[in-house]
Write a protein that holds these residues in place. Structure first.
Motif, PDB file in Angstrom:
ATOM      1  N   ASP A  45       9.426  33.012 -32.976  1.00  0.00           N
ATOM      2  CA  ASP A  45       9.273  34.191 -32.117  1.00  0.00           C
ATOM      3  C   ASP A  45       8.386  35.248 -32.780  1.00  0.00           C
ATOM      4  N   GLN A  51      13.656  29.663 -33.547  1.00  0.00           N
ATOM      5  CA  GLN A  51      14.552  29.591 -32.396  1.00  0.00           C
ATOM      6  C   GLN A  51      14.610  28.155 -31.885  1.00  0.00           C
ATOM      7  N   ARG A  53      16.015  26.348 -28.338  1.00  0.00           N
ATOM      8  CA  ARG A  53      16.536  26.565 -26.979  1.00  0.00           C
ATOM      9  C   ARG A  53      16.838  28.045 -26.684  1.00  0.00           C
ATOM     10  N   PRO A  54      15.866  28.934 -26.905  1.00  0.00           N
ATOM     11  CA  PRO A  54      16.142  30.354 -26.629  1.00  0.00           C
ATOM     12  C   PRO A  54      16.313  30.596 -25.133  1.00  0.00           C
ATOM     13  N   LYS A  55      17.156  31.523 -24.780  1.00  0.00           N
ATOM     14  CA  LYS A  55      17.336  31.899 -23.373  1.00  0.00           C
ATOM     15  C   LYS A  55      16.211  32.823 -22.921  1.00  0.00           C
ATOM     16  N   GLU A  56      15.615  33.555 -23.880  1.00  0.00           N
ATOM     17  CA  GLU A  56      14.480  34.434 -23.618  1.00  0.00           C
ATOM     18  C   GLU A  56      13.438  34.199 -24.698  1.00  0.00           C
ATOM     19  N   TYR A  57      12.177  34.440 -24.327  1.00  0.00           N
ATOM     20  CA  TYR A  57      11.092  34.292 -25.303  1.00  0.00           C
ATOM     21  C   TYR A  57      10.002  35.286 -24.968  1.00  0.00           C
TER      22      TYR A  57
END
Length: 150
Positions: A45, A51, A53-57
């Motif tokens: 990031d 990271q 499997r991030p939920k947000e990027y």
């Protein structure tokens, strides 16, 4: 001198713990120990954090005006990772501070893992592909690939 070097080499070999010896060196070692899968690649990031499997990027590290949210990872493998989610893009009208964030449904693919210089032994994805499933934010094409340089 040769005798001294041989003695040092023999003592060094005797001091290496068995846990760092190759699996094939252990008599009766299991096949799974010899063929353990390498760790999954990561996506790095904006803050140089690994990271998985991030939920947000965050795509726009400089100003935060472009972020992937609600990411649902369908696959995360050694060569590619695929997700669906929403690309939230600031329209910057009339300027970015007064702009509105607009949602664009998107399919995300991470690919081309390479060694991460900051973390020996870790692979990081170096490309991100976005395929917009409805409309894309102007002037971005419906299918775009970016190099991840973090």
């Amino acid at each position: 001198m040769t005798t001294l070097l041989c003695t040092v080499a023999a003592l060094s070999a005797a001091l290496v713990p068995a846990s760092v010896a190759p699996a094939s060196a252990h008599p009766g070692g299991t096949a799974s120990a010899r063929s353990a899968a390498p760790p999954e690649p990561v996506v790095v990031d904006c803050f140089s954090e690994a990271q998985r499997r991030p939920k947000e990027y965050l795509l726009a590290c400089g100003d935060g005006n472009n972020r992937l949210v609600g990411l649902r990872w369908h696959t995360w493998g050694p060569r590619t990772a695929r997700a669906t989610g929403t690309d939230m893009v600031n329209d910057c009208r009339p300027y970015c501070a007064a702009g509105r964030f607009r949602a664009y449904p998107v399919k995300v693919t991470l690919s081309h893992p390479e060694a991460w210089p900051e973390e020996p032994g870790v692979q990081r994805f170096t490309l991100i592909r976005l395929v917009y499933t409805d409309t894309a934010p102007a002037p971005v094409p419906d299918d775009v690939t970016y190099k991840l340089v973090y």
